[in-house]
Design a protein around this motif. Structure first.
Motif, PDB file in Angstrom:
ATOM      1  N   LYS A  26     -32.993 -13.608   7.409  1.00  0.00           N
ATOM      2  CA  LYS A  26     -33.470 -12.318   6.905  1.00  0.00           C
ATOM      3  C   LYS A  26     -34.210 -12.523   5.601  1.00  0.00           C
ATOM      4  O   LYS A  26     -33.831 -13.375   4.796  1.00  0.00           O
ATOM      5  CB  LYS A  26     -32.273 -11.381   6.695  1.00  0.00           C
ATOM      6  CG  LYS A  26     -32.618  -9.964   6.272  1.00  0.00           C
ATOM      7  CD  LYS A  26     -31.353  -9.142   6.100  1.00  0.00           C
ATOM      8  CE  LYS A  26     -31.658  -7.731   5.624  1.00  0.00           C
ATOM      9  NZ  LYS A  26     -30.410  -6.935   5.408  1.00  0.00           N
ATOM     10  N   THR A  38     -31.928 -14.559   3.127  1.00  0.00           N
ATOM     11  CA  THR A  38     -30.599 -14.807   3.682  1.00  0.00           C
ATOM     12  C   THR A  38     -30.663 -16.023   4.597  1.00  0.00           C
ATOM     13  O   THR A  38     -31.420 -16.034   5.564  1.00  0.00           O
ATOM     14  CB  THR A  38     -30.082 -13.581   4.452  1.00  0.00           C
ATOM     15  OG1 THR A  38     -30.086 -12.451   3.581  1.00  0.00           O
ATOM     16  CG2 THR A  38     -28.673 -13.817   4.961  1.00  0.00           C
ATOM     17  N   ARG A  40     -28.576 -18.639   7.001  1.00  0.00           N
ATOM     18  CA  ARG A  40     -27.354 -18.854   7.773  1.00  0.00           C
ATOM     19  C   ARG A  40     -27.012 -20.333   7.739  1.00  0.00           C
ATOM     20  O   ARG A  40     -27.702 -21.167   8.325  1.00  0.00           O
ATOM     21  CB  ARG A  40     -27.565 -18.403   9.221  1.00  0.00           C
ATOM     22  CG  ARG A  40     -26.349 -18.545  10.127  1.00  0.00           C
ATOM     23  CD  ARG A  40     -25.303 -17.504   9.812  1.00  0.00           C
ATOM     24  NE  ARG A  40     -24.139 -17.600  10.701  1.00  0.00           N
ATOM     25  CZ  ARG A  40     -23.055 -16.845  10.591  1.00  0.00           C
ATOM     26  NH1 ARG A  40     -22.994 -15.928   9.633  1.00  0.00           N
ATOM     27  NH2 ARG A  40     -22.043 -16.986  11.418  1.00  0.00           N
ATOM     28  N   ASN A  45     -23.552 -16.326   6.173  1.00  0.00           N
ATOM     29  CA  ASN A  45     -24.820 -15.833   5.627  1.00  0.00           C
ATOM     30  C   ASN A  45     -24.798 -15.951   4.108  1.00  0.00           C
ATOM     31  O   ASN A  45     -23.904 -15.410   3.458  1.00  0.00           O
ATOM     32  CB  ASN A  45     -25.055 -14.377   6.031  1.00  0.00           C
ATOM     33  CG  ASN A  45     -25.390 -14.228   7.496  1.00  0.00           C
ATOM     34  OD1 ASN A  45     -25.971 -15.135   8.101  1.00  0.00           O
ATOM     35  ND2 ASN A  45     -25.028 -13.102   8.093  1.00  0.00           N
ATOM     36  N   GLN A  46     -25.776 -16.657   3.576  1.00  0.00           N
ATOM     37  CA  GLN A  46     -25.858 -16.871   2.133  1.00  0.00           C
ATOM     38  C   GLN A  46     -27.122 -16.199   1.592  1.00  0.00           C
ATOM     39  O   GLN A  46     -28.231 -16.663   1.842  1.00  0.00           O
ATOM     40  CB  GLN A  46     -25.918 -18.374   1.817  1.00  0.00           C
ATOM     41  CG  GLN A  46     -24.775 -19.181   2.396  1.00  0.00           C
ATOM     42  CD  GLN A  46     -23.526 -19.116   1.526  1.00  0.00           C
ATOM     43  OE1 GLN A  46     -23.413 -18.279   0.651  1.00  0.00           O
ATOM     44  NE2 GLN A  46     -22.590 -20.014   1.784  1.00  0.00           N
ATOM     45  N   PRO A  47     -26.998 -15.069   0.859  1.00  0.00           N
ATOM     46  CA  PRO A  47     -28.180 -14.393   0.287  1.00  0.00           C
ATOM     47  C   PRO A  47     -28.698 -15.164  -0.935  1.00  0.00           C
ATOM     48  O   PRO A  47     -28.066 -15.158  -1.993  1.00  0.00           O
ATOM     49  CB  PRO A  47     -27.664 -13.012  -0.109  1.00  0.00           C
ATOM     50  CG  PRO A  47     -26.293 -12.903   0.511  1.00  0.00           C
ATOM     51  CD  PRO A  47     -25.777 -14.295   0.627  1.00  0.00           C
ATOM     52  N   ILE A  61     -27.165 -17.832  -5.351  1.00  0.00           N
ATOM     53  CA  ILE A  61     -26.627 -17.085  -4.219  1.00  0.00           C
ATOM     54  C   ILE A  61     -25.961 -15.843  -4.798  1.00  0.00           C
ATOM     55  O   ILE A  61     -25.156 -15.931  -5.716  1.00  0.00           O
ATOM     56  CB  ILE A  61     -25.621 -17.935  -3.429  1.00  0.00           C
ATOM     57  CG1 ILE A  61     -26.340 -19.122  -2.789  1.00  0.00           C
ATOM     58  CG2 ILE A  61     -24.928 -17.102  -2.358  1.00  0.00           C
ATOM     59  CD1 ILE A  61     -25.429 -20.152  -2.197  1.00  0.00           C
ATOM     60  N   ASN A  63     -23.888 -12.071  -4.416  1.00  0.00           N
ATOM     61  CA  ASN A  63     -23.010 -11.214  -3.607  1.00  0.00           C
ATOM     62  C   ASN A  63     -23.104  -9.760  -4.029  1.00  0.00           C
ATOM     63  O   ASN A  63     -22.316  -8.931  -3.579  1.00  0.00           O
ATOM     64  CB  ASN A  63     -21.553 -11.690  -3.731  1.00  0.00           C
ATOM     65  CG  ASN A  63     -21.319 -13.015  -3.027  1.00  0.00           C
ATOM     66  OD1 ASN A  63     -21.735 -13.190  -1.888  1.00  0.00           O
ATOM     67  ND2 ASN A  63     -20.689 -13.954  -3.703  1.00  0.00           N
TER      68      ASN A  63
END
Length: 567
Positions: A26, A38, A40, A45-47, A61, A63
């Protein structure tokens, strides 16, 4: 410590561990100079936040929840076109500079493998994020377009030939083999002067980093090689800490001078906490500038009106004097002669002391008396009217100050709700109409949700409309309601009829933090059952009354709030 070269080195180590080998799932750009990709990786999933903000440029990263704009930007569309489903194969730093290259492997329209580089340059007001095709060294797009008029050396627009930023004539401290620092230490024995010289000689050392290095070298002058190596090895296994000195700061390594602080499991988690308020305030200032201006102007207008009303009220203080003068003239009317400009009469309200009363020689004695009574009645009526207006205007000022406080405490996602409220109150133009000339309904955002240590859900309204919805419609009558005492702030609901003392304390912490006095050491917080909350008819959004409450005093603690959010 700022996000300098050595901190970038530490962050890259963290990002490599968590992201390498992952695929892009994403891409979004919630803010003008920040993109979130984002990835994977490792079944999670790591934004990945890449910020080209002039003051808060960073890679991490994150949250922290964010909301996407309705219409994606051209840069977002370009990233989606080229990077979606692409694999992140490498993360590299250019020397020890604040430049990170994210290397992706994707496929073009023909299905052939295509390497691409997303480069984040963290250079203050020159910060940028670029998508580059390394095969032909062409810039595909940038988050900030820099034309030749702005920078003759380095044009950054789609289709331009990519050139790296000018190389610094400095040594990379992680790879330097010249041992130049040894001569610097002998030449500049003063620690502060040595720190400046290290900063001038070596790449990627900000003020605090160079001072930390100078301190480490001074601590063991007999074994300089070990001190040098030990200092830079720390950045491979960082100890993220927010330091508590004269002002908050963050560090990737232990600080010998500032030992007190808050530790974190990762650099990204630390940056989320450190930048939560700073970045949010900046984003709100940018996106809510129109709302801020409207509220500020309305406050200025109403405060000016309040001063005028107070001045008018002061002028009515002569009303009683006018009444006495009228009564004296009526009582001693036989002594008043036509054409007199003044007369002295005994004042039976003040021990028969004489009072001199001005008269008009153009009217009769009786009309002079009537003139004083008319002035008295006018001022008496004015007192009632002005007092009413003062009360109404003060309520409006209180309401606007509450809106101002809401904006200060808001996140970008809260701004649309505040805009709707201002429209409903007539402070902004009405909402846009659809084809049927009906107002387009805008769905209110949901209150923030937190969880107490025992798992109890706690809801926090972030604006007046949310507060009304949460307290008067969503919450059960047996739930517990909390609010900072007598100051603008959020409505907080504990979704339980019998919460533990610990849960009440944690909810009170939320009520104190999301109030105007979040920086105070001790904030009074009221709590009471929802069924005892009343909203007067015709009152402003968010306004409620209650009695029979309990109170507690809380020192707002952001660390505890973040822990409640992550559950």
């Amino acid at each position: 410590m700022s996000f300098d070269g050595v901190f970038t080195h530490a962050m890259i180590s963290e990002l490599r561990t968590k992201l390498i080998g992952g695929r892009v799932s994403k891409i979004s750009q919630p803010y003008p100079n920040e993109v979130i990709i984002t990835i994977r990786a490792n079944r999670k999933n790591q934004p990945l936040l890449l910020s080209a903000h002039s003051s808060y440029a960073r890679a991490q990263i994150t949250n922290i929840p964010y909301s996407n704009p309705k219409t994606p930007t051209n840069f977002t569309m370009m990233l989606r076109k080229y990077l979606e489903s692409g694999q992140l194969v490498a993360i590299d730093q250019i020397d020890n500079d604040r430049i990170i290259n994210f290397s992706f492997l994707t496929r073009n329209e023909l299905g052939d493998e295509q390497p691409l580089i997303l480069s984040l340059e963290m250079m203050g007001r020159y910060s940028n994020c670029l998508l580059v095709n390394p095969t032909n060294a062409k810039v595909l797009d940038t988050i900030k377009h820099i034309s030749s008029d702005q920078n003759r050396y380095r044009m950054l627009i789609p289709g331009a030939t990519y050139r790296q930023p000018p190389a610094q004539d400095k040594l990379n401290p992680f790879t330097d083999t010249t041992d130049a620092f040894k001569s610097l230490l002998s030449e500049f024995p003063n620690k502060d002067v040595l720190a400046k010289e290290l900063q001038n000689r070596y790449q990627g050392l900000a003020g605090q980093s160079s001072l930390d290095l100078a301190t480490a070298l001074h601590a063991d002058t007999k074994n300089l090689d070990n001190s040098w190596k030990k200092f830079f090895t720390q950045f491979d296994t960082p100890v993220p800490t927010i330091l508590s000195g004269k002002k908050l700061d963050f560090s990737a390594i232990p600080n010998v001078e500032l030992t007190t602080g808050q530790s974190f499991d990762s650099l990204s988690e630390m940056l989320d906490t450190y930048y939560l308020d700073k970045a949010n305030k900046d984003r709100v200032q940018q996106q809510g500038s129109h709302l801020i201006r409207v509220v500020k102007n309305e406050l200025k207008k109403n405060r000016g009106k309040q001063k005028k009303l107070e001045k008018t009220l002061k002028n009515t203080e002569t009303a009683d004097l006018l009444r006495v003068q009228g009564e004296l003239l009526t009582t001693y009317l036989h002594l008043v002669k036509q054409g007199m400009t003044e007369i002295s009469l005994p004042n039976f309200y003040d021990n028969e002391k004489e009072m001199t009363i001005p008269l008009s020689n153009q009217i009769s004695p009786s009309k002079n008396a009537q003139k004083y009574f008319k002035k008295y009645q006018k001022q008496k009526n004015a007192v009632i009217f002005v007092n009413e207006q003062l009360l109404l205007n003060q309520k409006e000022i209180n309401y606007l100050e509450e809106i101002q406080s809401e904006i200060e405490l808001a996140e970008p996602k809260d701004l649309p709700d505040i805009k709707i409220e201002l429209q409903q109150q007539g402070l902004l133009k009405e909402q846009k109409l659809n084809k049927n000339k009906k107002a387009i309904k805008v769905k209110l955002s949901k209150p923030d949700e937190y969880y107490a240590t025992d798992g109890t859900l706690i809801s926090v309204g972030k604006n007046n409309l949310q507060n009304d919805q949460l307290t008067m419609k969503t919450a059960n009558k047996s739930d517990i309601w909390l609010h900072a005492k007598n100051i603008p702030g959020s409505h907080v609901i504990i979704h339980s009829s019998d919460p533990s003392d610990e849960t009440v304390t944690e909810a009170a912490n939320l009520a104190a933090y999301f109030s105007k006095y979040r920086q105070s050491a001790s904030v009074p917080v009221d709590y009471i059952q929802v069924k005892r909350i009343k909203k007067p008819n015709g009152s402003k959004p968010g306004f409620v009354v209650y009695e029979g409450q309990n109170s507690t005093f809380i020192t707002p603690d952001l660390q505890k709030i973040m822990a409640m959010r992550r559950k």
